[in-house]
Design an enzyme around this catalytic site. Structure first.
Site, PDB file in Angstrom:
ATOM      1  N   HIS A   1     -15.961  23.961 -42.021  1.00 13.78           N
ATOM      2  CA  HIS A   1     -14.616  23.777 -41.470  1.00 13.78           C
ATOM      3  C   HIS A   1     -14.180  25.020 -40.673  1.00 13.78           C
ATOM      4  O   HIS A   1     -13.809  24.928 -39.510  1.00 13.78           O
ATOM      5  CB  HIS A   1     -13.653  23.513 -42.642  1.00 13.78           C
ATOM      6  CG  HIS A   1     -12.215  23.358 -42.272  1.00 13.78           C
ATOM      7  ND1 HIS A   1     -11.541  22.179 -42.413  1.00 13.78           N
ATOM      8  CD2 HIS A   1     -11.305  24.232 -41.784  1.00 13.78           C
ATOM      9  CE1 HIS A   1     -10.281  22.318 -42.021  1.00 13.78           C
ATOM     10  NE2 HIS A   1     -10.123  23.569 -41.627  1.00 13.78           N
ATOM     11  N   GLU A   2     -14.267  26.177 -41.320  1.00 12.36           N
ATOM     12  CA  GLU A   2     -13.790  27.403 -40.666  1.00 12.36           C
ATOM     13  C   GLU A   2     -14.665  27.781 -39.476  1.00 12.36           C
ATOM     14  O   GLU A   2     -14.168  28.277 -38.468  1.00 12.36           O
ATOM     15  CB  GLU A   2     -13.704  28.562 -41.669  1.00 12.36           C
ATOM     16  CG  GLU A   2     -12.725  28.324 -42.822  1.00 12.36           C
ATOM     17  CD  GLU A   2     -11.305  27.981 -42.365  1.00 12.36           C
ATOM     18  OE1 GLU A   2     -10.915  28.372 -41.254  1.00 12.36           O
ATOM     19  OE2 GLU A   2     -10.594  27.282 -43.119  1.00 12.36           O
TER      20      GLU A   2
ATOM     21  N   HIS B   1     -13.538  26.001 -36.460  1.00  9.87           N
ATOM     22  CA  HIS B   1     -12.460  26.708 -35.759  1.00  9.87           C
ATOM     23  C   HIS B   1     -13.040  27.846 -34.918  1.00  9.87           C
ATOM     24  O   HIS B   1     -12.596  28.102 -33.807  1.00  9.87           O
ATOM     25  CB  HIS B   1     -11.468  27.293 -36.765  1.00  9.87           C
ATOM     26  CG  HIS B   1     -10.618  26.272 -37.458  1.00  9.87           C
ATOM     27  ND1 HIS B   1      -9.976  25.253 -36.793  1.00  9.87           N
ATOM     28  CD2 HIS B   1     -10.284  26.120 -38.770  1.00  9.87           C
ATOM     29  CE1 HIS B   1      -9.284  24.524 -37.662  1.00  9.87           C
ATOM     30  NE2 HIS B   1      -9.465  25.029 -38.866  1.00  9.87           N
TER      31      HIS B   1
ATOM     32  N   HIS C   1     -14.765  26.560 -31.806  1.00 11.31           N
ATOM     33  CA  HIS C   1     -13.698  26.089 -30.913  1.00 11.31           C
ATOM     34  C   HIS C   1     -13.133  27.274 -30.121  1.00 11.31           C
ATOM     35  O   HIS C   1     -12.983  27.230 -28.900  1.00 11.31           O
ATOM     36  CB  HIS C   1     -12.601  25.425 -31.759  1.00 11.31           C
ATOM     37  CG  HIS C   1     -11.516  24.740 -30.965  1.00 11.31           C
ATOM     38  ND1 HIS C   1     -10.411  24.190 -31.554  1.00 11.31           N
ATOM     39  CD2 HIS C   1     -11.369  24.523 -29.639  1.00 11.31           C
ATOM     40  CE1 HIS C   1      -9.631  23.648 -30.625  1.00 11.31           C
ATOM     41  NE2 HIS C   1     -10.186  23.857 -29.447  1.00 11.31           N
TER      42      HIS C   1
HETATM   43 ZN   LIG Z   1      -8.474  24.396 -40.556  1.00  8.22          ZN
END
Ligand SMILES: [Zn+2]
Length: 630
Positions: A414-415, A418, A421
Site C-alpha cells: 500500500h505505502e 503511494h 505514485h
Molecule cells: Zn494510503
C-alpha cells in the site's frame, strides 16, 4: 499557496486505521523483530547534518520576509506575475524539505523533546509563509480572468503556474467583497472552535473506564486499549469492553452533540455566506469533485447492502456463533501462522504488481533497494504507516511498523503504491503540479492491495490459507467501502437536517446513527443485532470533524478495484490508463482525470465491479467452508 504536502504528511492510512473498524491482528500475533536489525531511512539525503538543516530553515525564514515585496505587483505584467510566483514556489518547495526533515526525524521517537521542538519550528515557519502569501488569491481575483489568461498566453514561464492560477479564478463566484472577506477571515478562529473542543473532550477529558477481563487482567479502556481489546477472541470480554467503553461515551452524548451540531452550523454558515448550494457542495468543491460522486456512492452502498449482510452471515459462520452482535465485528475469523520477512514483502510486492509493467516496476525496485524506509517498530516511534512524498527534489520516504504478518505485507505494498505514485508524478510534472489530491492518492495504494490479494489467491494453497486471504479481502471491503460510506451517509444526513432547519441534539444524532447501523448491518433482517447502547459510536469518530472526508476511502477502493480487475482480465488499455492517471499528479482535477481513464465515480460501474468481486470471494469462501464441513 500550495500547502498540500501538509495533508500528505500525516498519512491517510494512519488516520484510517484508527476508525476503519478493520479487524486488526493484536500486536502480539507475530514475532517482534527481536533478532532483526532496524532498517532505517537515510535522512542525510535531505540534509547532511542538523546544522545544515538549521541553516536552511533560517534562510527560508529570511526568504519569507521578502514575500511582502510582491504584494500589489502581480497585476503589473506577465513578467512580474511570473517573478512573484517563481519566488514563492521556490520557498514552498524548499520549505517542504525543511518540514519533512523535522517531521520524519520526529516520528522516529516521539518522546524526543528536541525532535518535537524542531517540528514545531518547521510548523511555525509554514504558518508565517501562509500569512505572508495570504494576499495572493484576492489579488489574482481582483486582476481578473481576462488579464490572467492573457498573461498565461504571453509568458511561457507561467505555464507551470497556470493550473493554480485558474484554480484561484474558479473560486471567483464564491469570493465576496473585501469587507465581507475580512469578516470571514476574522471569524476563522471562532469557526475552528468545534474541532478544538472535540479533540480536547475526546482525548483528555474523559475518565476512561476499567474492566476486568476473563484472564483477571484489569484494563483501562482508553482509545488505544479499546481498539486492541474489542478484537479479542473471548466473546464475553468483547461484550464487556463494548459495554464499558460506550457507556462512558454515552455520558457525554449532550456535549458531543452540541459540539458536532456547532461544527455543522459553521459549515452551513460559510457555505451560505459564499453562495454555495449547500455545505456538501462547498466541501467537495476544494478538489472540484461533483456532489454527484458523493450521492452515487451512498446510493451504491445502499443498493448493495444484501452483499454486506451476506458477508456478516459468512463471518458468523466462520466464527461458529449462534447469533451476531455488533461486538462480534472486530476479531479475526481466520488465522495465519505464517511470517513474512521484509525481503519476502519486497518480493511479493514486486511479483504481484507485474501487471503494472516495466516503467512502474523499475521505479519500485530502485526504491526498494534504496534507504527510503524506516521498517520495524521501536520504542517511541509513531504508530501506523505512511508515505511522505513532499520532498520534490529528493525522493519519497516510507514509515512502517513492520511486524511480519500478512497485513504488514499488504501495508507495505500500500505505502509503496503511494511512493511510486509520487515518483511518477514527480518525473512528469514540475513542482507546481506534481502533488495529487487525496481523492486520487488512495487509488494508487488500494489497487496494490487488490493485486496482492489476487496474487496470493492464484497460488496453490491449503483451504485454511486461502480462506485467510479471502477473509482479509472481504474485511477490507466491509471496512473501507461499507463502513466509510455509512459514515459519509451520517455526515450528509446531519448536514441536510440542519440545512432544513431541524434541531440536532446528541440524542437525535444517536437516533440517526442507530438507524444507519441497523440498516447497514441488517438488524431488521435478523443478520446482526445492533444493541442501542452502542449507537453513541458517532461521538467517537474524529473524521466527522474533517468536513466530508471519509467518502474518498470508499470511492478509492471502488476505483482501485476497477483498475485492478481490468488489468487482471487482460485489458491492455487499463495499464496505460492507470499509469497515466498516476503520472498526471496534480495537473488535472481528479474527477475528470479518472473519467478519462475509464473510471466514472458518478456511475454505478466502479461500485458494481467492487461488489461483483466481493460476491465472487464469498462464493469461494462458502465452497471452502462446505468442504471443510464448517
Ligand atoms: Zn494510503
Amino acid at each position: 499557496m500550495n500547502l498540500q504536502f501538509f495533508k500528505q504528511s500525516a498519512s491517510v492510512l494512519t488516520i484510517l486505521a484508527a476508525v476503519s473498524g478493520l479487524a486488526v491482528a493484536p500486536p502480539t500475533a507475530h514475532a517482534q523483530n527481536g533478532d532483526d536489525q532496524q532498517i532505517e531511512w537515510n535522512l542525510a539525503d535531505l540534509y547532511p547534518s542538523l546544522d545544515a538543516w538549521n541553516a536552511e530553515r533560517e534562510r527560508i525564514n529570511a526568504e519569507i520576509q521578502t514575500v511582502a515585496q510582491y504584494e500589489g505587483t502581480l497585476g503589473n505584467s506577465a513578467q512580474s506575475l511570473l517573478t512573484a510566483f517563481d519566488a514563492i514556489s521556490a520557498i514552498n518547495k524548499e520549505g517542504a524539505r525543511v518540514f519533512i526533515y523535522a517531521s520524519l526525524g520526529g516520528d522516529e521517537d516521539l518522546r524526543n523533546a528536541e525532535g518535537q521542538e524542531r517540528l514545531s519550528l518547521a510548523r511555525s515557519m509554514f504558518a508565517s509563509l501562509g500569512q505572508a502569501t495570504a494576499f495572493i488569491a484576492p489579488e489574482i481575483l481582483a486582476i481578473g480572468e481576462e488579464t490572467i489568461e492573457q498573461y498565461i498566453a504571453d509568458e511561457r514561464g507561467l505555464a507551470k503556474h497556470a493550473f493554480q492560477l485558474r484554480d484561484i479564478l474558479r473560486q471567483k463566484q464564491y469570493t465576496l467583497g473585501g469587507e465581507a472577506e475580512s469578516v470571514l477571515a476574522n471569524a476563522g478562529e471562532v469557526l475552528g472552535g468545534p474541532q478544538r473542543i472535540y479533540s480536547l473532550l475526546s482525548t483528555a477529558a474523559i475518565p476512561w473506564p476499567k474492566v476486568t477481563l476473563s484472564s483477571e487482567q484489569v484494563v483501562t479502556l482508553n482509545q488505544a486499549a479499546y481498539t486492541r481489546y474489542r478484537a479479542v477472541q473471548n466473546r464475553e470480554d468483547r461484550k464487556k469492553v463494548f459495554d464499558a467503553f460506550w457507556n462512558t461515551w454515552k455520558t457525554y452524548e449532550a456535549p458531543f452533540g452540541q459540539t458536532l451540531d456547532t461544527l455543522v452550523k459553521t459549515h452551513i454558515f460559510t457555505a451560505k455566506s459564499r453562495g454555495y448550494e449547500n455545505s456538501l457542495d462547498q466541501a467537495v468543491s476544494n478538489s472540484n469533485v461533483p456532489t454527484d460522486v458523493y450521492r452515487a456512492l451512498v446510493k451504491a452502498a445502499n443498493d448493495n447492502l444484501p452483499s454486506m449482510h451476506r458477508y456478516l452471515k459468512l463471518r458468523q459462520r466462520m466464527m461458529g456463533l449462534p447469533d451476531l452482535h455488533y461486538y462480534d465485528i472486530y476479531p479475526e475469523t481466520t488465522q495465519l501462522e505464517k511470517e513474512f520477512s521484509v525481503e519476502e514483502a519486497k518480493r511479493l510486492t514486486l511479483e504481484s504488481l507485474q501487471p503494472f509493467g516495466e516503467e512502474y516496476l523499475t521505479l519500485l525496485e530502485d526504491g526498494l533497494n534504496a534507504d527510503w524506509m524506516h521498517v520495524y517498530p521501536q520504542p517511541g516511534k509513531r504508530s501506523g504507516a505512511y508515505m511522505q512524498g513532499a520532498g520534490y527534489d529528493v525522493h519519497p520516504y516510507v514509515l512502517l511498523n513492520y511486524n511480519k504478518g500478512f497485513e504488514d505485507v499488504s501495508t507495505f505494498s500500500h505505502e509503496w503504491g503511494h511512493a511510486v505514485h509520487t515518483l511518477l508524478a514527480r518525473a512528469n510534472n514540475p513542482y507546481e503540479t506534481y502533488s495529487y489530491t487525496t481523492f486520487t492518492a488512495e487509488l494508487a495504494s488500494t489497487t496494490n492491495e487488490v493485486l496482492l490479494q489476487e496474487f496470493m489467491l492464484a497460488k496453490d494453497l491449503s483451504d485454511e490459507e486461502r480462506l485467510y486471504y479471502i477473509d482479509r479481502a472481504l474485511e477490507g471491503i466491509r471496512g473501507t467501502f461499507f463502513r466509510q460510506t455509512m459514515f459519509a451517509e451520517f455526515e450528509l444526513k446531519i448536514h441536510e437536517l440542519a440545512e432544513a432547519g431541524e434541531a440536532l441534539s446528541g440524542r437525535r444524532m444517536t437516533e440517526i446513527y442507530l438507524d444507519l447501523l441497523k440498516k447497514y448491518h441488517g438488524h431488521d433482517e435478523g443478520v446482526m443485532n445492533i444493541d442501542e447502547a452502542y449507537a453513541i459510536e458517532w461521538a467517537y469518530i474524529p473524521h466527522f470533524y474533517f468536513n466530508f472526508y471519509v467518502y474518498q476511502y470508499a470511492t478509492s477502493i471502488s476505483g482501485g478495484t476497477m483498475f485492478a480487475e481490468r488489468m487482471l482480465a487482460g485489458d491492455e488499455t487499463a495499464r496505460d490508463d492507470y499509469i497515466n492517471t498516476l503520472k498526471a499528479g496534480g495537473s488535472q482535477y481528479p474527477h475528470p482525470l479518472l473519467q478519462s481513464a475509464g473510471v466514472d465515480l458518478t456511475s454505478e460501474e466502479p461500485y458494481t465491479t467492487l461488489i461483483s468481486r466481493m460476491n465472487r470471494l464469498m462464493d469461494e469462501a462458502e465452497t471452502i467452508l462446505d468442504r471443510m464441513g464448517k
